[in-house]
Design an enzyme around this catalytic site. Structure first.
Site, PDB file in Angstrom:
ATOM      1  N   ASP A   1       0.809  -1.218   0.000  1.00  9.58           N
ATOM      2  CA  ASP A   1       0.000   0.000   0.000  1.00  9.58           C
ATOM      3  C   ASP A   1       0.841   1.266   0.000  1.00  9.58           C
ATOM      4  O   ASP A   1       0.545   2.228   0.688  1.00  9.58           O
ATOM      5  CB  ASP A   1      -1.002   0.007   1.163  1.00  9.58           C
ATOM      6  CG  ASP A   1      -0.316  -0.120   2.511  1.00  9.58           C
ATOM      7  OD1 ASP A   1      -1.031  -0.054   3.536  1.00  9.58           O
ATOM      8  OD2 ASP A   1       0.915  -0.282   2.546  1.00  9.58           O
TER       9      ASP A   1
ATOM     10  N   LYS B   1       5.377   5.304  15.518  1.00  9.80           N
ATOM     11  CA  LYS B   1       4.357   6.322  15.832  1.00  9.80           C
ATOM     12  C   LYS B   1       4.695   7.117  17.103  1.00  9.80           C
ATOM     13  O   LYS B   1       3.991   7.047  18.096  1.00  9.80           O
ATOM     14  CB  LYS B   1       2.976   5.673  15.982  1.00  9.80           C
ATOM     15  CG  LYS B   1       2.457   5.074  14.674  1.00  9.80           C
ATOM     16  CD  LYS B   1       0.994   4.652  14.829  1.00  9.80           C
ATOM     17  CE  LYS B   1       0.426   4.026  13.567  1.00  9.80           C
ATOM     18  NZ  LYS B   1       1.118   2.877  13.011  1.00  9.80           N
TER      19      LYS B   1
ATOM     20  N   ASP C   1       1.652   6.824   1.262  1.00 10.08           N
ATOM     21  CA  ASP C   1       0.964   5.660   1.821  1.00 10.08           C
ATOM     22  C   ASP C   1      -0.462   5.725   1.313  1.00 10.08           C
ATOM     23  O   ASP C   1      -1.186   6.662   1.611  1.00 10.08           O
ATOM     24  CB  ASP C   1       1.019   5.746   3.346  1.00 10.08           C
ATOM     25  CG  ASP C   1       0.092   4.735   4.039  1.00 10.08           C
ATOM     26  OD1 ASP C   1       0.147   4.672   5.278  1.00 10.08           O
ATOM     27  OD2 ASP C   1      -0.672   4.026   3.365  1.00 10.08           O
TER      28      ASP C   1
END
Lengths: 387, 305
Positions: free
Chosen positions: B55, B107, B163
């Protein structure tokens, strides 16, 4: 709107003249309309301007000499903001049947219980049709028969209105206050005159089931448009547009003014009125809408449930859409709701209205909005009033 | 596993003359576990292997990656790219000259670095010793250890990267891809009257008259666009039909869908496979599941199931 009233009046045998009474400033558009209406219907039509807003009865009382000049036997009073089949000849016949040449007739129709509270409610004797009791906009249920705002009076009505005027005067003399005359002349036919006349053997109701609707908001104009177009399809089908190989596709009842120019790839209807000098471009779709004169709809636009004002322009691929506010189709007596403009702090979705001379840019969407005249928009708007 | 996927892979096998094997997880194994599952396939040779997330979109720099990996000779190489908002991704702290990765933070809550994991790796087969056959996150469990061991290196990506897991980002990635195509292979883009900016049209697609297509539009095989249609910033997938006078902006139209006449779709409206949109509707940010028929407007973003 009033063209329909005038046409209905002209159909009554022995109609002598038509008077328009109102508080509006006369303008060129009105004068031109009166001239062309006189030519079309061959009957004298005049506009009488009130010096102040005098209520539903004050205007006709103020101009009573004008109304009575020429010695008419009777005269109709029609509210301009209603849409109806106007069964005037039937009302006249009904009055003559009653025998008493001095009786007044009010046109009535049926509403559902809840909505009747928004109108004038009539209780009548089922055999004689005499109005026994009348209440304007009651707070509790009185009757399902409502006042349509269309009346047949004789000159004798002025005596009754005159009594109200004198009563107002006396009350004002008791109060200390200036401008007594003006305020005494504000007379409401419904609350002041009809309520008093009920039960006196003078006021009768002629009930009709033909179409009737109030036109108080723009949303109602779209509904009225549909009612009148439907009437045309039954009474005057030659006025409606028909499918032809060189013309646009027509679905349902559509009225196109002879001076309008509509591309043959456009698809119009149902329930569309196209005004004078309108230009409808290639691949345009219009449904349930009124396009007022001089407007320009460019290629590939889509106009649904909207009123497009005089001389407005809608750019290519734009979408102008409103939300219909029709009465409940399952209830034969349901009437259009007088909508509140806002609900829970937001604008209620309703018919989209573009004022006169508005420009909508290409590829924009205008949804459930009201655009005031002479605006040139630069982007899309939804659920807004654009000032 | 989807027959469509298997069929598509067989086509590609023949077209490219290479072997494509499919490894199917019975239960989800995370981002590292599947490598352990495919251990036999990956260790057939002792050469390093690529691992690519499907992706993402970019100008895939595979030759550069191989050169970079062989040059430092350690166990793993990750491609990194600079982004404006790193906290959505795995962030990489590395030495500027060699590219050796010091730290790997997934993250992060505070700003650590603006270089993120672009989702493309090369590993030596010895990596598989670190992974067990259980649900494992390569970013959280494997990379930090490799970084400590000094076995992980970062190669900075030149050019665009996106992305494309979310529809909104997919469209942004599509715009970037078309721009890159304009720079490198402009002859592949479509031009002519009624076409604006970067537009990619499959040769088997049919476009009607008086349309304005673009900028940033991709039209798939066998698509029919009728007369008077305006399309901007959209992907129209294979076999779909856009009927006349409609207006589409920032949409993804799924395979074999049919969009009616005078329809307006905008604001990342996504139609799944085989969706029918009736005439004269307005879809604003609608996400429509496959095989649905839409009969009413969707004026505010909404998922239609």
């Amino acid at each position: 709107m009033i063209q329909h009233h005038i046409e209905a009046c002209a159909k009554v045998p022995n109609m002598k003249e038509i008077l328009l009474v109102g508080f509006y400033q006369p303008n060129e558009a009105l004068s031109r309309f009166l001239v062309s209406a006189q030519q079309e219907f061959k009957i004298p039509i005049r506009y009488l301007q009130e010096y102040a807003a005098l209520g539903t009865g004050g205007g006709i009382y103020h101009f009573r000499d004008q109304i009575l000049s020429g010695g008419p036997e009777a005269f109709f009073v029609l509210n301009a903001d209603v849409c109806s089949e106007f069964p005037l000849p039937e009302m006249l016949a009904f009055q003559q049947q009653r025998g008493d040449a001095h009786s007044f007739v009010m046109l009535g129709t049926t509403a559902n219980r809840k909505q009747s509270l928004n109108y004038g409610c009539i209780v009548a004797n089922t055999e004689t049709c005499e109005v026994l009791h009348y209440v304007e906009k009651p707070s509790t249920f009185i009757s399902e028969i409502i006042n349509c705002g269309i009346y047949l009076f004789t000159p004798a009505i002025f005596q009754h209105i005159g009594k109200v005027f004198q009563k107002n005067q006396q009350e004002l003399l008791l109060e200390e206050g200036s401008n007594g005359w003006q305020r005494a002349e504000v007379i409401r036919l419904e609350q002041d005159v009809f309520t008093a006349l009920a039960g006196c053997g003078k006021l009768y109701v002629y009930k009709t089931d033909s179409f009737w609707s109030q036109i108080k908001s723009a949303g109602s104009a779209i509904y009225a448009n549909r009612l009148y177009l439907s009437q045309y399809s039954q009474r005057h089908p030659e006025r409606l547009a028909r499918n032809s190989p060189e013309g646009p596709s027509i679905r349902g009842n559509v009225y196109i003014h002879p001076t309008a120019s509509v591309d043959r790839s456009a698809v119009l209807g149902p329930n569309v009125s196209i005004g004078k000098g309108v230009t409808v471009g290639a691949g345009v779709r219009v449904r349930e809408s009124i396009i007022l004169h001089g407007a320009l709809l460019q290629d590939h636009t889509c106009v649904l449930n909207s009123i497009v004002g005089w001389d407005s322009t809608i750019g290519r691929w734009a979408r102008v859409e409103g939300t219909p506010s029709d009465p409940n189709p399952n209830d034969p007596y349901a009437k259009i709701d007088s909508e509140t403009l806002f609900r829970d702090g937001r604008l209620t979705p309703s018919i989209t209205i573009l004022g006169c001379n508005v420009t909508i840019p290409a590829e924009a969407v205008i949804l459930n909005s009201i655009v005031l005249p002479h605006k040139e928009l630069s982007r899309s708007f939804k659920n807004q009033i654009i000032l | 596993m989807s027959e469509v996927l298997e069929g598509a892979m067989r086509e590609q096998e023949q077209r490219l003359g290479i072997r494509i094997s499919l490894s199917h997880e019975k239960e989800p194994l995370g981002t590292a576990g599947p490598l352990a599952l495919a251990r036999e396939l990956l260790t057939e040779s002792s050469e390093p292997f690529f691992v690519l997330n499907s992706d993402v979109i970019c100008d895939f720099p595979f030759t550069d990656m191989v050169r970079f990996h062989k040059h430092h000779g350690k166990e793993g190489s990750i491609v990194v790219t600079k982004v404006e908002e790193p906290s959505k991704y795995g962030v990489v702290v590395c030495e500027a000259e060699t590219g050796r990765i010091h730290r790997f933070v997934e993250k992060p809550q505070v700003f650590v670095s603006n270089k993120i994991n672009a989702g493309m790796y090369i590993f030596n087969p010895s990596l598989l010793c670190r992974i067990q056959l259980r649900p494992t996150s390569i970013e959280k469990e494997i990379f930090p250890v490799m970084a400590q061991d000094g076995e992980l290196y970062a190669m900075e990506l030149q050019g665009f990267w996106m992305d494309i897991g979310q529809p909104k980002d997919f469209l942004t990635g599509m715009c970037m891809f078309l721009q890159s195509l304009r720079a490198q292979h402009p002859e592949k883009l479509h031009s002519g009257p009624g076409f604006v900016g970067n537009v990619l049209v499959d040769p088997s697609a049919k476009i009607g008259e008086n349309c304005t297509i673009g900028p940033n539009v991709t039209i798939g095989a066998g698509v029919v666009v009728e007369d008077g249609v305006r399309i901007k910033r959209c992907t129209i997938l294979k076999g779909s039909r856009i009927r006349s006078h409609s207006w589409l902006e920032s949409c993804i139209v799924g395979w074999r869908s049919a969009v009616g006449q005078w329809v307006r779709m905008e604001n990342v409206t996504v139609l799944g496979e085989d969706v029918i949109v009736n005439d004269e509707l307005y879809l604003n940010g609608a996400s429509v599941l496959p095989h649905k028929s839409i009969g009413e407007s969707v004026p505010e973003p909404h998922i239609i199931m």
